[in-house]
Motif scaffolding. Structure first.
Motif, PDB file in Angstrom:
ATOM      1  N   ILE A  86      36.614  36.809  34.824  1.00  8.97           N
ATOM      2  CA  ILE A  86      37.896  37.511  34.741  1.00  8.97           C
ATOM      3  C   ILE A  86      38.568  37.351  33.383  1.00  8.97           C
ATOM      4  O   ILE A  86      39.549  38.046  33.107  1.00  8.97           O
ATOM      5  CB  ILE A  86      38.877  37.064  35.859  1.00  8.97           C
ATOM      6  CG1 ILE A  86      39.244  35.604  35.711  1.00  8.97           C
ATOM      7  CG2 ILE A  86      38.331  37.378  37.218  1.00  8.97           C
ATOM      8  CD1 ILE A  86      40.278  35.154  36.733  1.00  8.97           C
ATOM      9  N   GLN A 132      36.090  42.461  33.051  1.00 10.31           N
ATOM     10  CA  GLN A 132      37.370  41.844  33.407  1.00 10.31           C
ATOM     11  C   GLN A 132      38.074  42.610  34.522  1.00 10.31           C
ATOM     12  O   GLN A 132      38.536  42.017  35.504  1.00 10.31           O
ATOM     13  CB  GLN A 132      38.277  41.767  32.182  1.00 10.31           C
ATOM     14  CG  GLN A 132      39.572  41.017  32.443  1.00 10.31           C
ATOM     15  CD  GLN A 132      40.460  40.967  31.217  1.00 10.31           C
ATOM     16  OE1 GLN A 132      41.386  41.766  31.075  1.00 10.31           O
ATOM     17  NE2 GLN A 132      40.184  40.017  30.321  1.00 10.31           N
ATOM     18  N   VAL A 153      38.606  41.012  38.393  1.00  9.09           N
ATOM     19  CA  VAL A 153      39.920  40.767  38.986  1.00  9.09           C
ATOM     20  C   VAL A 153      40.109  41.622  40.236  1.00  9.09           C
ATOM     21  O   VAL A 153      40.717  41.187  41.219  1.00  9.09           O
ATOM     22  CB  VAL A 153      41.048  41.036  37.964  1.00  9.09           C
ATOM     23  CG1 VAL A 153      42.399  40.688  38.569  1.00  9.09           C
ATOM     24  CG2 VAL A 153      40.833  40.227  36.696  1.00  9.09           C
ATOM     25  N   LEU A 186      43.661  33.681  35.830  1.00  8.15           N
ATOM     26  CA  LEU A 186      44.339  34.884  36.315  1.00  8.15           C
ATOM     27  C   LEU A 186      45.667  35.078  35.578  1.00  8.15           C
ATOM     28  O   LEU A 186      46.049  36.200  35.225  1.00  8.15           O
ATOM     29  CB  LEU A 186      44.578  34.738  37.819  1.00  8.15           C
ATOM     30  CG  LEU A 186      44.878  36.005  38.628  1.00  8.15           C
ATOM     31  CD1 LEU A 186      43.723  36.976  38.535  1.00  8.15           C
ATOM     32  CD2 LEU A 186      45.117  35.631  40.087  1.00  8.15           C
ATOM     33  N   ALA A 238      43.436  45.492  34.230  1.00  6.31           N
ATOM     34  CA  ALA A 238      43.216  44.139  34.738  1.00  6.31           C
ATOM     35  C   ALA A 238      44.541  43.423  34.970  1.00  6.31           C
ATOM     36  O   ALA A 238      44.679  42.644  35.922  1.00  6.31           O
ATOM     37  CB  ALA A 238      42.356  43.346  33.751  1.00  6.31           C
TER      38      ALA A 238
END
Length: 519
Positions: free
Chosen positions: A256, A264, A268, A293, A304
């Motif tokens: 991520i 990415q 996510v 995150l 993302a």
């Protein structure tokens, strides 16, 4: 001759001492070694009980339901893990100083072999049946589940800035909040009947093939695997639960923060899908995936970032996660996301802040971060004011939040909203009243500000013409306002004389002067 002998003896002893020192320096300090693997730690984490372990060893122990007995006889608590950056930095410095090769993180399979060996060893030492029962009990334990009902939805790739999600009511066993709240991120929409699953989620061979591609050094294979995972996890509770394993979460944690947008975004998005299931929420937070995150939310690719806000909102629905998410640093970037160009990100950030602010420690942090000024600016500008009011209601329940709201002119603003024609629903009106009721515990200062803002007349009108819940709240506020203060102060002359500040407020009509705080 005697002096020469003495010098020779001193030189000889010094050389011996130096060699011994070098040999000793190669031995790492005990605190640098993982208590489970016995090896130098590459990715150390602190657990709830205070000990530090290699991350992979903790993940395997949790996956197997195994709680090891350490050398000193204690048993660690693996309920929460946080990266131990201090010891990691110290280990790296020690390796560099002593010319020792840097430790490499244990992969899941290697850690599993170490843990299973330890399990067998400890089982042999304790042959009683009680030990076996405790192990079975530990394996059977599952994380606590919050009493929310959610819709099973899918994730479709959509335009970043022009998607508007429908809101669904939360079904709870406790009193409902003033506004209907969504229980899923805005990056979701219902599956159409024409959509067909390309992959069979019940096929172990296909699952293993996807995992193999995620490990591939080829970028296109990684992205292909993530797209497949995203499709597999669109629907099906059992599929999302079975796929949410420590091994997959460990892979997603690195993917991520990839510098490739396709990887990415899809990584996510997969995480958002997995977070839909209640049983997965605590597992995801404990995997250590929240810090990366947050990094995506701060500076990831636009789509993302939308998904990151949605994932934090979804994870924040779980009571057991609220404090941890706040401690890990999610509050500042979520506040900043309230100014995002993406409607999805703004909406999910606001809902995440609402759920996180249900915890006292997070309310205190938000007040210190200047959240009251940001949220009051949103209310005055009409930007997501229904969501902003919900968070303000929570902040008003703590003393620091009440003081900040009184300073920011919240009483005049809320009374102005109630007396005007800008409220288009009873739920928003009830939110205003809920915030005023919380502020009414501010004592004499609230009474003086409310009297100056003409709250008495407005509340009496609501008491006569509002909904049942609105009438009840208005009645309670009026009762508080009519109580005589112990000081016996008449606030109106003090306010007129300028001896008491009339607060820093922004008139409802002049909304252009309100700016969000800088980050």
């Amino acid at each position: 001759m005697g002096n020469g002998k003495q010098r020779w003896r001193v030189f000889y002893r010094s050389s011996s001492s130096s060699n011994a020192s070098k040999r000793q320096s190669k031995e790492p300090p005990k605190e640098f070694l993982c208590p489970i693997s016995g090896s130098l730690m590459a990715d150390p984490v602190i657990v709830s009980s205070g000990q530090t372990f290699e991350r992979a060893c903790v993940q395997v122990c949790k996956a197997l339901g195994f709680n090891p007995t350490l050398s000193e006889g204690s048993s660690p608590d693996f309920s929460t893990i946080i990266p131990n950056l201090a010891i990691q930095s110290t280990i790296l410095s020690w390796c560099d100083k002593c010319s020792v090769d840097l430790p490499k993180p244990l992969d899941f399979d290697s850690a599993e072999k170490v843990v299973r060996t330890l399990m067998a060893s400890q089982k042999a030492e304790n042959k009683s049946e009680d030990s076996d029962k405790e192990l079975i009990k530990a394996v059977a334990e599952t994380p606590p589940v919050l009493k929310f009902a959610h819709a099973i939805t899918d994730l479709n790739r959509r335009s970043t800035h022009f998607y508007s999600s429908s809101q669904e009511s939360v079904t709870t066993t406790v009193s409902t909040p003033p506004l209907p709240l969504a229980t899923r991120p805005s990056c979701y929409s219902s599956s159409s009947s024409s959509e067909i699953e390309i992959l069979n989620p019940d096929s172990p061979e296909e699952d293993e093939g996807i995992i193999a591609k995620l490990k591939s050094p080829q970028i296109f294979e990684q992205e292909e695997a993530l797209v497949s995972l995203r499709k597999i996890t669109r629907t099906g509770e059992e599929t999302r639960i079975s796929l949410c394993s420590p091994r997959l979460l460990s892979m997603l944690r690195s993917l991520i923060i990839s510098r490739y947008s396709g990887i990415q975004v899809n990584a996510v998005a997969v995480l958002v899908n997995l977070s839909l299931e209640k049983i997965n929420k605590v597992k995801i937070v404990r995997s250590g995936i929240v810090p990366p995150l947050i990094d995506v939310l701060k500076g990831g690719f636009p789509e993302a970032q939308d998904h990151a806000a949605g994932a934090l909102f979804s994870l924040a629905l779980e009571d057991a996660n609220k404090t941890a998410i706040g401690v890990l640093g999610a509050l500042p970037p979520l506040l900043h996301t309230l100014r995002s160009e993406s409607e999805r990100a703004r909406n999910d950030a606001a809902l995440a802040l609402y759920h996180l602010s249900l915890v006292q420690s997070n309310r205190t942090k938000l007040v210190k971060l200047g959240a009251v000024q940001i949220l009051m600016g949103m209310v005055n500008s009409g930007h997501l004011w229904s969501r902003a009011l919900l968070v303000l209601c929570n902040l008003a329940t703590c003393p620091d939040g009440r003081t900040a709201m009184l300073d920011a002119g919240a009483v005049e603003c809320l009374v102005g909203l109630l007396s005007g024609n800008e409220l288009d629903s009873d739920s928003i009106r009830e939110s205003c009243l809920a915030a005023l009721y919380a502020l009414s515990f501010g004592g004499s200062r609230f009474k003086g500000l409310a009297k100056e803002a003409g709250a008495m007349e407005t509340l009496m009108r609501v008491e006569k013409m509002g909904s049942e819940r609105a009438r009840e709240k208005a009645k309670k506020i009026l009762e508080i306002m009519r109580e005589k203060t112990e000081e016996g102060l008449d606030w109106e002359p003090l306010l007129d004389s300028g001896l008491v500040s009339r607060t820093r407020h922004w008139p409802l009509q002049d909304r252009s002067c309100v700016n969000s705080s800088e980050f």
